[in-house]
Write a protein that holds these residues in place. Structure first.
Motif, PDB file in Angstrom:
ATOM      1  N   VAL A   1     116.038  62.408  57.147  1.00  0.00           N
ATOM      2  CA  VAL A   1     115.570  61.917  55.855  1.00  0.00           C
ATOM      3  C   VAL A   1     114.729  62.973  55.144  1.00  0.00           C
ATOM      4  CG1 VAL A   1     114.185  60.178  54.672  1.00  0.00           C
ATOM      5  CG2 VAL A   1     115.587  59.521  56.650  1.00  0.00           C
TER       6      VAL A   1
ATOM      7  N   VAL B   1     118.150  60.648  49.459  1.00  0.00           N
ATOM      8  CA  VAL B   1     116.818  60.158  49.086  1.00  0.00           C
ATOM      9  C   VAL B   1     116.118  61.040  48.053  1.00  0.00           C
ATOM     10  CG1 VAL B   1     116.567  59.092  51.346  1.00  0.00           C
ATOM     11  CG2 VAL B   1     115.538  61.340  50.923  1.00  0.00           C
TER      12      VAL B   1
ATOM     13  N   MET C   1     108.277  56.069  49.625  1.00  0.00           N
ATOM     14  CA  MET C   1     109.633  55.654  49.279  1.00  0.00           C
ATOM     15  C   MET C   1     109.583  54.768  48.040  1.00  0.00           C
ATOM     16  SD  MET C   1     111.103  54.808  53.097  1.00  0.00           S
ATOM     17  CE  MET C   1     110.099  53.352  53.297  1.00  0.00           C
TER      18      MET C   1
ATOM     19  N   LEU D   1     113.688  51.636  46.263  1.00  0.00           N
ATOM     20  CA  LEU D   1     114.398  51.369  47.505  1.00  0.00           C
ATOM     21  C   LEU D   1     115.687  50.592  47.271  1.00  0.00           C
ATOM     22  CD1 LEU D   1     111.336  50.671  49.758  1.00  0.00           C
ATOM     23  CD2 LEU D   1     113.108  52.357  50.242  1.00  0.00           C
TER      24      LEU D   1
ATOM     25  N   ASP E   1     118.883  51.767  52.292  1.00  0.00           N
ATOM     26  CA  ASP E   1     117.742  52.415  52.943  1.00  0.00           C
ATOM     27  C   ASP E   1     117.259  51.625  54.149  1.00  0.00           C
ATOM     28  OD1 ASP E   1     116.540  53.198  49.669  1.00  0.00           O
ATOM     29  OD2 ASP E   1     117.527  54.570  51.073  1.00  0.00           O
TER      30      ASP E   1
ATOM     31  N   TYR F   1     112.827  53.695  60.852  1.00  0.00           N
ATOM     32  CA  TYR F   1     112.404  55.033  60.475  1.00  0.00           C
ATOM     33  C   TYR F   1     111.539  55.625  61.581  1.00  0.00           C
ATOM     34  CZ  TYR F   1     114.226  54.504  55.778  1.00  0.00           C
ATOM     35  OH  TYR F   1     115.065  54.344  54.689  1.00  0.00           O
TER      36      TYR F   1
END
Length: 123
Positions: free
Chosen positions: A46, A62, A82, A85, A89, A93
């Protein structure tokens, strides 16, 4: 030694800020990264930030929505902001620490991994 937090259930278009805190050792000399794994899929890169915070790297999926930063003082905590969203997504994480800068997108570059935090984006 790495603890990710900040995940949760949000709606499309919402924002979340993930945190990754280190304990037991200093990670200030390490490059740090965020990966995510959606159900049934492989873990994917990411974002990453160099040890000095000079450079950050984001995956194409992203870019423009996520930003990664690092604690300015001790450099022992990193964050993933973030925004906007999307349901895609949704994933667990993970934060990770790497000594080598050979490939920030490769899992093999990272020696230390946190336990993961769940992010769920509803449509």
């Amino acid at each position: 030694q790495l603890q990710a937090s900040g995940g949760g259930l949000v709606q499309t278009g919402d924002s979340l800020r993930l945190s990754c805190a280190a304990s037991g050792r200093t990670f200030s000399p390490y490059h740090m990264g965020w990966f995510r794994q959606a159900p049934g899929l492989e873990r994917e890169f990411v974002a990453a930030i160099t040890w000095s915070s000079t450079n950050t790297y984001l995956s194409e999926s992203v870019k423009g929505r996520f930003t990664m930063s690092r604690d300015g003082n001790a450099k022992n905590a990193v964050y993933l902001q973030m925004t906007s969203l999307k349901p895609e997504d949704t994933a667990v994480y993970y934060c990770a620490a790497a000594m080598s800068s050979s490939s920030f997108a490769a899992e093999a570059s990272y020696a230390y991994w946190g336990q993961g935090t769940q992010v769920t984006v509803s449509s």
